[in-house]
Design an enzyme around this catalytic site. Structure first.
Site, PDB file in Angstrom:
ATOM      1  N   CYS A 297       3.508 -18.260  -2.641  1.00 29.68           N
ATOM      2  CA  CYS A 297       3.565 -17.146  -1.697  1.00 29.68           C
ATOM      3  C   CYS A 297       2.228 -17.053  -0.980  1.00 29.68           C
ATOM      4  CB  CYS A 297       3.918 -15.834  -2.392  1.00 29.68           C
ATOM      5  SG  CYS A 297       2.538 -14.926  -3.069  1.00 29.68           S
ATOM      6  N   GLU A 298       2.320 -16.791   0.303  1.00 29.44           N
ATOM      7  CA  GLU A 298       1.083 -16.805   1.093  1.00 29.44           C
ATOM      8  C   GLU A 298       0.251 -15.549   0.900  1.00 29.44           C
ATOM      9  OE1 GLU A 298       2.314 -17.395   5.102  1.00 29.44           O
ATOM     10  OE2 GLU A 298       2.785 -15.294   5.441  1.00 29.44           O
ATOM     11  N   HIS A 299       0.801 -14.539   0.257  1.00 31.99           N
ATOM     12  CA  HIS A 299       0.027 -13.311   0.052  1.00 31.99           C
ATOM     13  C   HIS A 299      -0.852 -13.385  -1.182  1.00 31.99           C
ATOM     14  CE1 HIS A 299       3.395 -11.214   2.508  1.00 31.99           C
ATOM     15  NE2 HIS A 299       2.429 -11.674   3.276  1.00 31.99           N
ATOM     16  N   HIS A 300      -0.402 -14.083  -2.208  1.00 32.30           N
ATOM     17  CA  HIS A 300      -1.164 -14.127  -3.463  1.00 32.30           C
ATOM     18  C   HIS A 300      -1.481 -15.554  -3.910  1.00 32.30           C
ATOM     19  CE1 HIS A 300       1.280 -10.377  -3.492  1.00 32.30           C
ATOM     20  NE2 HIS A 300       0.144  -9.855  -3.909  1.00 32.30           N
TER      21      HIS A 300
ATOM     22  N   GLN B 166       9.387 -16.276   1.415  1.00 32.33           N
ATOM     23  CA  GLN B 166      10.751 -16.738   1.148  1.00 32.33           C
ATOM     24  C   GLN B 166      11.621 -16.630   2.402  1.00 32.33           C
ATOM     25  OE1 GLN B 166      12.637 -14.952  -2.270  1.00 32.33           O
ATOM     26  NE2 GLN B 166      14.661 -15.617  -1.595  1.00 32.33           N
TER      27      GLN B 166
ATOM     28  N   HIS C 220       9.521 -14.452  -7.993  1.00 29.91           N
ATOM     29  CA  HIS C 220       8.143 -14.498  -7.516  1.00 29.91           C
ATOM     30  C   HIS C 220       7.178 -14.113  -8.634  1.00 29.91           C
ATOM     31  CE1 HIS C 220       9.080 -14.620  -3.059  1.00 29.91           C
ATOM     32  NE2 HIS C 220      10.270 -14.435  -3.615  1.00 29.91           N
TER      33      HIS C 220
ATOM     34  N   CYS D 296       4.234 -13.275  -8.298  1.00 31.27           N
ATOM     35  CA  CYS D 296       3.418 -12.110  -7.920  1.00 31.27           C
ATOM     36  C   CYS D 296       4.131 -10.806  -8.255  1.00 31.27           C
ATOM     37  CB  CYS D 296       2.987 -12.175  -6.456  1.00 31.27           C
ATOM     38  SG  CYS D 296       4.336 -12.242  -5.281  1.00 31.27           S
TER      39      CYS D 296
HETATM   40 ZN   LIG Z   1       3.111 -12.741  -3.391  1.00 28.46          ZN
END
Ligand SMILES: [Zn+2]
Length: 208
Positions: free
Chosen positions: A93-96, A134, A162, A164
């Site tokens: 995931c690009e956020h975490h 996703q 996920h 995260c």
């Molecule tokens: Zn994430």
């Protein structure tokens, strides 16, 4: 915007940062900042391993869609739905930058061309091995197949978990996310969409 354009707009992942500092040496600093001792035995090679792992996990930026499908496209009269179910994938995931993983189900309705079935999981990997969402992963797989195969339509359903969400944040171990992308006939014709979703339900993995 087509996938090709979007890929071109993305920054290339350069082997070395502008400063000439390697990812491995930055990872050593990260370990130190986290209160670890990068000099202890178990961590000696960790920065290099992390760099190698990260490079592999985002190697999809370098993959050329045309190279995957070239030589595996065939002109046929077949005009029934083609489905490849339960394609396992692993992404970040690009956020975490934590993994999300699951299964993708891909279908298309050929117009006059089909592609070798084994190529479809490779297209999924190409987009999964990037920093992703996703929702975008699902769209990119659908749009790229629409682009190269020019079928009457493409349907993609993606089920994922996920890390995260599982390891941090809401810490929900059993909640999954489902996304879908329906193009062409899969969007416009209810019968086509229902046929696809019906075929997916036939033996959906229990407990997913
Ligand atoms: Zn994430």
């Amino acid at each position: 915007m087509s996938c090709a354009n979007r890929d071109a707009a993305r920054p290339a992942v350069e082997p070395e940062l502008e400063t000439g500092v390697s990812i491995a040496s930055l990872m050593e600093q990260v370990l130190r900042k986290l209160g670890e001792d990068p000099g202890r035995e178990g961590l000696l090679k960790t920065p290099e391993r992390v760099e190698k792992a990260l490079r592999y996990l985002i190697s999809g930026y370098q993959v050329d869609l045309k190279k995957i499908v070239n030589g595996a496209m065939f002109t046929v009269k077949y005009d029934e739905m083609v489905i490849v179910k339960d394609i396992e994938f692993f992404s970040l995931c690009e956020h975490h930058m934590l993994p999300f993983f699951g299964k993708m189900h891909v279908a298309y309705l050929p117009r006059h061309k089909v592609v070798g079935l084994s190529k479809i999981p490779r297209v999924v990997d190409m987009f999964a091995r990037r920093l992703q969402l996703q929702e975008r992963l699902t769209q990119e797989v659908a749009q790229s197949l629409q682009q190269v195969l020019d079928p009457l339509g493409v349907g993609v359903v993606c089920q994922a978990r996920h890390f995260c969400m599982m390891m941090r944040g809401v810490e929900k171990q059993h909640s999954g996310a489902v996304t879908s992308a329906m193009l062409g006939a899969f969007r416009d014709r209810k019968e086509t969409r229902d046929e696809f979703l019906g075929l997916l339900r036939m033996d959906s993995t229990p407990g997913f």
